[in-house]
Design a protein around this motif. Structure first.
Motif, PDB file in Angstrom:
ATOM      1  N   GLU A 587      -7.444   9.852  12.113  1.00  0.00           N
ATOM      2  CA  GLU A 587      -6.082  10.042  11.627  1.00  0.00           C
ATOM      3  C   GLU A 587      -5.073   9.371  12.555  1.00  0.00           C
ATOM      4  OE1 GLU A 587      -2.966  11.626   9.174  1.00  0.00           O
ATOM      5  OE2 GLU A 587      -5.117  11.368   8.861  1.00  0.00           O
ATOM      6  N   ALA A 588      -5.313   9.503  13.856  1.00  0.00           N
ATOM      7  CA  ALA A 588      -4.415   8.850  14.825  1.00  0.00           C
ATOM      8  C   ALA A 588      -4.468   7.338  14.691  1.00  0.00           C
ATOM      9  CB  ALA A 588      -4.785   9.284  16.245  1.00  0.00           C
ATOM     10  N   LEU A 589      -5.632   6.800  14.387  1.00  0.00           N
ATOM     11  CA  LEU A 589      -5.773   5.351  14.259  1.00  0.00           C
ATOM     12  C   LEU A 589      -5.003   4.824  13.054  1.00  0.00           C
ATOM     13  CD1 LEU A 589      -6.962   2.634  15.046  1.00  0.00           C
ATOM     14  CD2 LEU A 589      -9.029   3.239  13.747  1.00  0.00           C
ATOM     15  N   VAL A 590      -5.133   5.476  11.910  1.00  0.00           N
ATOM     16  CA  VAL A 590      -4.433   4.985  10.727  1.00  0.00           C
ATOM     17  C   VAL A 590      -2.923   5.116  10.906  1.00  0.00           C
ATOM     18  CG1 VAL A 590      -4.471   7.164   9.411  1.00  0.00           C
ATOM     19  CG2 VAL A 590      -4.457   4.976   8.203  1.00  0.00           C
ATOM     20  N   ASN A 591      -2.482   6.189  11.565  1.00  0.00           N
ATOM     21  CA  ASN A 591      -1.040   6.332  11.831  1.00  0.00           C
ATOM     22  C   ASN A 591      -0.549   5.256  12.787  1.00  0.00           C
ATOM     23  OD1 ASN A 591      -0.818   8.591  10.187  1.00  0.00           O
ATOM     24  ND2 ASN A 591      -1.174  10.042  11.861  1.00  0.00           N
ATOM     25  N   ALA A 592      -1.341   4.932  13.787  1.00  0.00           N
ATOM     26  CA  ALA A 592      -0.927   3.911  14.752  1.00  0.00           C
ATOM     27  C   ALA A 592      -0.856   2.543  14.084  1.00  0.00           C
ATOM     28  CB  ALA A 592      -1.905   3.889  15.926  1.00  0.00           C
ATOM     29  N   ARG A 593      -1.810   2.247  13.210  1.00  0.00           N
ATOM     30  CA  ARG A 593      -1.790   0.961  12.515  1.00  0.00           C
ATOM     31  C   ARG A 593      -0.576   0.850  11.596  1.00  0.00           C
ATOM     32  NH1 ARG A 593      -8.237   0.433  10.946  1.00  0.00           N
ATOM     33  NH2 ARG A 593      -8.901  -0.576  12.900  1.00  0.00           N
ATOM     34  N   ASP A 594      -0.278   1.925  10.879  1.00  0.00           N
ATOM     35  CA  ASP A 594       0.920   1.916  10.026  1.00  0.00           C
ATOM     36  C   ASP A 594       2.175   1.716  10.870  1.00  0.00           C
ATOM     37  OD1 ASP A 594      -0.586   2.286   7.761  1.00  0.00           O
ATOM     38  OD2 ASP A 594      -0.198   4.437   7.591  1.00  0.00           O
ATOM     39  N   ALA A 595       2.237   2.408  12.008  1.00  0.00           N
ATOM     40  CA  ALA A 595       3.419   2.301  12.863  1.00  0.00           C
ATOM     41  C   ALA A 595       3.559   0.906  13.452  1.00  0.00           C
ATOM     42  CB  ALA A 595       3.348   3.349  13.977  1.00  0.00           C
ATOM     43  N   LEU A 596       2.446   0.260  13.819  1.00  0.00           N
ATOM     44  CA  LEU A 596       2.524  -1.089  14.367  1.00  0.00           C
ATOM     45  C   LEU A 596       2.973  -2.080  13.302  1.00  0.00           C
ATOM     46  CD1 LEU A 596       2.136  -3.088  16.632  1.00  0.00           C
ATOM     47  CD2 LEU A 596      -0.317  -3.169  16.088  1.00  0.00           C
ATOM     48  N   SER A 597       2.463  -1.922  12.085  1.00  0.00           N
ATOM     49  CA  SER A 597       2.905  -2.787  10.984  1.00  0.00           C
ATOM     50  C   SER A 597       4.396  -2.634  10.746  1.00  0.00           C
ATOM     51  CB  SER A 597       2.117  -2.449   9.714  1.00  0.00           C
ATOM     52  OG  SER A 597       2.566  -3.209   8.630  1.00  0.00           O
ATOM     53  N   ALA A 598       4.865  -1.375  10.764  1.00  0.00           N
ATOM     54  CA  ALA A 598       6.298  -1.128  10.574  1.00  0.00           C
ATOM     55  C   ALA A 598       7.117  -1.713  11.716  1.00  0.00           C
ATOM     56  CB  ALA A 598       6.550   0.376  10.451  1.00  0.00           C
ATOM     57  N   ALA A 599       6.598  -1.638  12.940  1.00  0.00           N
ATOM     58  CA  ALA A 599       7.328  -2.165  14.091  1.00  0.00           C
ATOM     59  C   ALA A 599       7.474  -3.685  13.996  1.00  0.00           C
ATOM     60  CB  ALA A 599       6.614  -1.780  15.384  1.00  0.00           C
ATOM     61  N   LEU A 600       6.432  -4.360  13.532  1.00  0.00           N
ATOM     62  CA  LEU A 600       6.523  -5.805  13.342  1.00  0.00           C
ATOM     63  C   LEU A 600       7.619  -6.168  12.350  1.00  0.00           C
ATOM     64  CD1 LEU A 600       2.763  -6.870  13.173  1.00  0.00           C
ATOM     65  CD2 LEU A 600       4.452  -7.752  14.775  1.00  0.00           C
ATOM     66  N   VAL A 601       7.624  -5.477  11.217  1.00  0.00           N
ATOM     67  CA  VAL A 601       8.634  -5.747  10.191  1.00  0.00           C
ATOM     68  C   VAL A 601      10.024  -5.410  10.708  1.00  0.00           C
ATOM     69  CG1 VAL A 601       9.453  -5.070   7.906  1.00  0.00           C
ATOM     70  CG2 VAL A 601       7.010  -5.469   8.283  1.00  0.00           C
ATOM     71  N   ASP A 602      10.144  -4.278  11.386  1.00  0.00           N
ATOM     72  CA  ASP A 602      11.455  -3.858  11.890  1.00  0.00           C
ATOM     73  C   ASP A 602      12.015  -4.893  12.862  1.00  0.00           C
ATOM     74  OD1 ASP A 602      11.314  -1.595  10.370  1.00  0.00           O
ATOM     75  OD2 ASP A 602      10.731  -0.269  12.020  1.00  0.00           O
ATOM     76  N   TYR A 603      11.164  -5.434  13.725  1.00  0.00           N
ATOM     77  CA  TYR A 603      11.652  -6.395  14.712  1.00  0.00           C
ATOM     78  C   TYR A 603      12.124  -7.673  14.021  1.00  0.00           C
ATOM     79  CZ  TYR A 603      12.014  -9.063  19.030  1.00  0.00           C
ATOM     80  OH  TYR A 603      12.495  -9.806  20.072  1.00  0.00           O
ATOM     81  N   ARG A 604      11.351  -8.153  13.045  1.00  0.00           N
ATOM     82  CA  ARG A 604      11.732  -9.380  12.344  1.00  0.00           C
ATOM     83  C   ARG A 604      13.007  -9.181  11.543  1.00  0.00           C
ATOM     84  NH1 ARG A 604      12.925 -14.318  12.384  1.00  0.00           N
ATOM     85  NH2 ARG A 604      12.391 -15.549  10.544  1.00  0.00           N
ATOM     86  N   VAL A 605      13.113  -8.075  10.831  1.00  0.00           N
ATOM     87  CA  VAL A 605      14.311  -7.803  10.041  1.00  0.00           C
ATOM     88  C   VAL A 605      15.521  -7.648  10.957  1.00  0.00           C
ATOM     89  CG1 VAL A 605      15.418  -6.126   8.515  1.00  0.00           C
ATOM     90  CG2 VAL A 605      13.043  -6.808   8.103  1.00  0.00           C
ATOM     91  N   ALA A 606      15.328  -7.019  12.111  1.00  0.00           N
ATOM     92  CA  ALA A 606      16.439  -6.867  13.058  1.00  0.00           C
ATOM     93  C   ALA A 606      16.945  -8.227  13.535  1.00  0.00           C
ATOM     94  CB  ALA A 606      16.001  -6.013  14.247  1.00  0.00           C
ATOM     95  N   GLU A 607      16.033  -9.181  13.754  1.00  0.00           N
ATOM     96  CA  GLU A 607      16.449 -10.532  14.134  1.00  0.00           C
ATOM     97  C   GLU A 607      17.297 -11.179  13.038  1.00  0.00           C
ATOM     98  OE1 GLU A 607      13.101 -12.376  17.132  1.00  0.00           O
ATOM     99  OE2 GLU A 607      12.719 -12.508  14.967  1.00  0.00           O
ATOM    100  N   LEU A 608      16.842 -11.054  11.777  1.00  0.00           N
ATOM    101  CA  LEU A 608      17.574 -11.659  10.661  1.00  0.00           C
ATOM    102  C   LEU A 608      18.929 -10.987  10.460  1.00  0.00           C
ATOM    103  CD1 LEU A 608      14.632 -12.071   8.135  1.00  0.00           C
ATOM    104  CD2 LEU A 608      15.765 -13.882   9.426  1.00  0.00           C
ATOM    105  N   GLU A 609      18.966  -9.673  10.564  1.00  0.00           N
ATOM    106  CA  GLU A 609      20.238  -8.956  10.376  1.00  0.00           C
ATOM    107  C   GLU A 609      21.230  -9.325  11.473  1.00  0.00           C
ATOM    108  OE1 GLU A 609      19.044  -4.886  10.247  1.00  0.00           O
ATOM    109  OE2 GLU A 609      18.735  -4.894   8.062  1.00  0.00           O
TER     110      GLU A 609
END
Length: 631
Positions: A587-609
């Motif tokens: 369960e911790a692994l799937v949550n960590a993978r989801d969070a890392l995917s979200a962090a990648l998107v958040d960082y890229r979107v933050a650059e564009l914004e």
């Protein structure tokens, strides 16, 4: 008499041809399009330093239309496909225009049973062509150009013409008097930018008595008048104020459209990556579901061999059911998110499309290169499925006593990505490039001009008026009155001054005082927008730093979670762990993978914004962006 009649007939024929023929609706439409397009392109060149092809006519091969036709999607009626699919109604002015569908190459139609895959760049271009709000913003700019064209026309030569023919019968004491008359007139007017206005009229008439002595008469009239304001309403800055405001309205509309292009591009990219993030969660949930099924099978075998209590098998089964529910929920959330993204692009929500999954992997690679010191993503690994290494330590540092004082390292801009700028530098760039701030500053100048115009209305009104008229007109009942030839030497001429001493200016005084209030309001609006921009930029820089730190943390969390899953599996086989330990690690692994995917998107979107709100993200007419290079 013959010369006059010949002139009369020639002018009458000319006016008749103009009235009967005139200019077609298509001619007027094309003329307006040419002038408005020239205004828009000129404004782009002067205000933005570049000129792009501009048209409000959408192409015939819109992806929305091709999807509806190619995939056989249901429609409510012809309007679903576009205005050119509508039937011509009665009295339609231009036959075939907007009612004849353009031919679409059958080879360009998407396959009915095959999803259409869109890359991020393709999605940006699709939005520029299909998004309805994008089209509406272009039309607002076009309408502003139409307003400017009309204001320019107010200072152009204006010609009017009229041709009239009349017949009358008058019955008196058993006799009938019949009269016929024909008149032709050509008028001209012109307003100068200093306020002077000129009007002129030239008319040719012919009246004839059809009964009794059959007398006839012609009339020739020439008339010219001039009106020149001397005080109130005079001066180029007062007279041309509507024209000046119309020019600035086009400028503001161009700024607004340019900013919306950037806003839409960032929104499309954000939604695109969010859909892929949701798809990544589906894959994480699917992998987690498979792993828990396998874990349940192993637990069952261990229980059958007497190495595991039956209660732990039930725990594994419960987590397997929860994983299935999570997998199904992730699938439905992905489908919902994808449908919403189709709406952003302006496509039918029931269209069968998919996004390029490799885009998230390319984002991970790009981020890895930009932040190599923060996290390293394994080449060829699915989007953010776990780093090969990460900043940070999973345990105590070697050589550091467990009882030693804890020192916390606060995050800084050091080693950040290319857009993690100094706040002062970023704010300065934004204040220089933000187009909505330019518009707000321009409205201050507009308000200042309104003060000047309002003050002018308080002045006395002194006008020089003059005119001249020679000749006369003839009509019904004047056939026996004799000719009225054009004789300038016998004309009537006048000139004079008209003075309004401004004894009553109550309304104008109130408007003048109100103009200062509006000026103060506009100035405060600029101040508010400036502070808002500073707040946006500073907040987005903090968000960018936070996203980078989150990426660092989640990369470490994935590495630890993967190691935890592997170790608990071994401990379970050795009988040193319970099934609950394996389930929690998974369960911790799937949550960590989801969070890392979200962090990648958040960082890229933050650059564009951040680029969007600094006003440096350029978007061309096709919807493709050109990113800012801080170096």
């Amino acid at each position: 008499m013959r010369v006059t009649c010949l002139m009369f007939l020639c002018l009458g024929a000319l006016l008749t041809a103009g009235l009967l023929g005139g200019c077609s609706p298509e001619h007027h439409r094309r003329g307006v399009d040419e002038r408005a397009t020239a205004i828009v392109e000129g404004t782009q060149r002067d205000a933005l330093g570049r000129q792009e092809p501009f048209t409000i006519d959408q192409p015939a091969d819109l992806l929305r239309r091709r999807l509806l036709l190619g995939q056989g999607l249901p429609t409510a009626g012809p309007a679903s496909l576009g205005a050119d699919y509508l039937d011509e109604i009665e009295h339609w002015p231009e036959k075939g225009f907007r009612t004849t569908p353009a031919e679409i190459d059958p080879a360009s139609l998407p396959a009915k049973d095959t999803p259409l895959c869109l890359t991020l760049n393709e999605a940006l271009q699709v939005a520029a062509a299909n998004n309805r709000e994008y089209q509406a913003r272009k039309e607002e700019l076009y309408r502003a150009a139409l307003g400017l064209d009309l204001e320019r026309d107010a200072f152009a030569n204006t010609f009017t013409g009229a041709l009239d023919a009349s017949y009358s019968t008058q019955l008196q004491s058993g006799t009938a008097r019949q009269d016929a008359a024909s008149g032709n007139s050509l008028g001209w007017s012109r307003r100068l930018m200093n306020g002077a206005s000129f009007t002129g009229l030239f008319a040719l008439d012919l009246a004839r008595l059809l009964t009794l002595d059959r007398a006839s008469a012609y009339g020739v009239l020439g008339d010219l008048s001039v009106n020149v304001p001397m005080l109130r309403g005079s001066g180029r800055h007062i007279v041309t104020e509507p024209l000046t405001q119309a020019e600035r309205n086009v400028l503001y509309a161009a700024y607004a459209w340019e900013r919306y292009k950037r806003t839409l591009a960032v929104r499309v990219a954000s939604e695109y990556l969010s859909v892929l993030q949701q798809l990544d969660q589906v894959r994480n949930a699917e992998e987690n579901y498979r792993q828990l099924i396998l874990a349940g099978r192993r637990a069952q075998r261990l229980a059958e061999s007497g190495r595991l209590p039956e209660i732990q098998v039930d725990q594994a089964r419960q987590d397997e059911l929860r994983a299935r529910d999570r997998w199904i929920s992730a699938q439905q959330a992905y489908a919902q998110r994808l449908d919403g993204f189709k709406g952003v692009l302006g496509l039918p929500t029931d269209a069968v499309i998919e996004l390029e999954r490799e885009e998230l992997e390319r984002l991970a690679e790009t981020t890895r290169q930009a932040l190599a010191h923060v996290t390293t993503l394994e080449p060829g690994q699915a989007s953010a499925r776990g780093p090969a290494g990460a900043i940070g330590s999973a345990g105590p540092r070697p050589g550091v006593s467990a009882g030693a004082a804890v020192e916390l390292d606060a995050p800084t801009r050091e080693g950040g990505g290319p857009y993690e700028l100094d706040p002062t530098e970023a704010v300065t760039i934004a204040l220089e490039h933000r187009l909505d701030l330019r518009t707000a500053q321009g409205r201050v100048f507009d308000a200042q001009r309104r003060v000047v115009v309002a003050a002018d209305r308080l002045r006395s009104d002194l006008r020089l008026a003059g005119g001249g008229s020679a000749g006369g007109r003839r009509g019904l009942g004047s056939g026996a009155s004799g000719d009225a030839p054009f004789r300038p030497d016998l004309g009537f001429y006048d000139a004079g001054l008209v003075l309004d001493p401004a004894l009553e200016r109550s309304a104008e005084a109130a408007d003048y005082r109100d103009s200062y209030i509006r000026l103060d309001q506009v100035v405060r609006s600029v101040q508010e927008l400036e502070d808002s921009i500073k707040l946006e930029i500073r907040s987005e820089l903090r968000g960018l730093l936070q996203a980078r730190e989150s990426l660092r943390i989640q990369a470490t969390a994935v590495r630890l979670a993967e190691r935890r899953v592997a170790s608990t599996e071994l401990f379970l086989q050795a009988g040193r762990a319970e099934i609950r330990d394996v389930l929690e690690a998974q369960e911790a692994l799937v949550n960590a993978r989801d969070a890392l995917s979200a962090a990648l998107v958040d960082y890229r979107v933050a650059e564009l914004e951040l680029q969007r709100d600094m006003g440096v993200l350029e978007v061309d007419e096709k919807g493709l962006w050109h990113e800012y290079l801080p170096q």
